[in-house]
Enzyme design. Structure first.
Site, PDB file in Angstrom:
ATOM      1  N   SER A  84       0.831  -1.198   0.000  1.00  0.00           N
ATOM      2  CA  SER A  84       0.000   0.000   0.000  1.00  0.00           C
ATOM      3  C   SER A  84       0.876   1.263   0.000  1.00  0.00           C
ATOM      4  CB  SER A  84      -0.963  -0.051   1.191  1.00  0.00           C
ATOM      5  OG  SER A  84      -2.048   0.812   1.006  1.00  0.00           O
ATOM      6  N   HIS A 234      -7.330  -6.328   0.647  1.00  0.00           N
ATOM      7  CA  HIS A 234      -6.159  -5.451   0.665  1.00  0.00           C
ATOM      8  C   HIS A 234      -5.028  -6.021   1.523  1.00  0.00           C
ATOM      9  CE1 HIS A 234      -3.987  -1.779   0.049  1.00  0.00           C
ATOM     10  NE2 HIS A 234      -4.044  -1.413   1.317  1.00  0.00           N
TER      11      HIS A 234
END
Length: 255
Positions: A84, A234
């Site tokens: 990320s 994620h």
């Protein structure tokens, strides 16, 4: 900036960078597995974990932090993996310093701009009155009004600690992160690119890497490959650790 880090194992160096609101601890389980093969460096990025706080938070300075870390620790040609926000730091570093790393792994992020989508989390964290906080359970109750997912709250509340006077405080630099949230969503500049081998790993249930992003990825990283893991969101490394490790080790074993 001198970053805090944890070191595991022996062998070829592998640096791992966490994401927004995270820390090196989030990658300890994966780090221990990879330490069977590599010398793993788990880094706290600025304004996170046990690394120093700063009023500046953008990918240029975070890439510079990484470069300083590599030079200070005299690390030669490491593999770099970032998740990320950490993935964008790694990409920024890679295109600016193509001769300072071997292979690059980017976890569930693309080199594009993302709209701000952490407003609710920030409101929830700010709603916790640290001066009146008596326990972590009270913090969890306050945060639950904004973040219903227990796992997400547990992740966020790992940033809660106590100072020398036993008062609750945040490890993360919350005011600066909030002020920099649009910057954190920025993409890489079009003029930068590198031809090094790069692997993007995405979660099929996440919307951070989409099929249409492949064109953008190839523009920056012509020798990039993209692997999607079914059933993962994620937090791929936490949700599908075995599949994740198999892909990572397969990529890094090519050299």
């Amino acid at each position: 900036m001198k970053l805090h880090y944890q070191e595991l194992g022996e062998g070829k160096p592998l640096i791992i960078l966490h994401g927004l609101f995270g820390s090196s601890d989030n990658w300890m389980t994966i780090g221990r597995k990879l330490a069977d093969t590599f010398k793993v460096y788990l880094i706290d990025q600025r304004n996170h974990g046990d690394s120093p706080h700063s009023d500046t938070h953008n990918y240029e300075v975070m890439a510079a932090d990484l470069k300083e870390f590599i030079e200070t620790e005299k690390i030669q040609n490491p593999h770099i993996m970032g998740h990320s926000m950490g993935g964008k730091t790694a990409m920024q570093f890679a295109v600016e310093n193509p001769d300072m790393f071997d292979q690059l792994i980017i976890v569930d992020i693309a080199p594009k701009a993302y709209p701000v989508h952490h407003a609710t989390i920030l409101k929830g964290l700010k709603s916790i009155n640290l001066s009146e906080l008596k326990s972590r359970n009270d913090a969890d109750k306050a945060l639950a009004e904004y973040v219903p997912e227990k796992g997400v709250r547990q992740f966020l509340l790992k940033n809660l600690t106590r100072d020398d006077d036993k008062n609750f405080t945040w490890k993360i630099n919350l005011p600066v992160i909030e002020a920099s949230i649009e910057t954190i969503g920025q993409g890489l500049e079009k003029k930068l690119a590198t031809e090094k081998d790069v692997l993007f790993i995405g979660g099929a249930d996440s919307d951070y890497i989409r099929k249409e992003d492949n064109i953008t990825i190839i523009n920056f990283f012509p020798n990039a490959s993209v692997k999607m893991i079914e059933g993962a969101g994620h937090w791929i490394h936490a949700e599908k650790p075995e599949e994740f490790l198999e892909i990572v080790l397969g990529f890094l074993s090519k050299k």
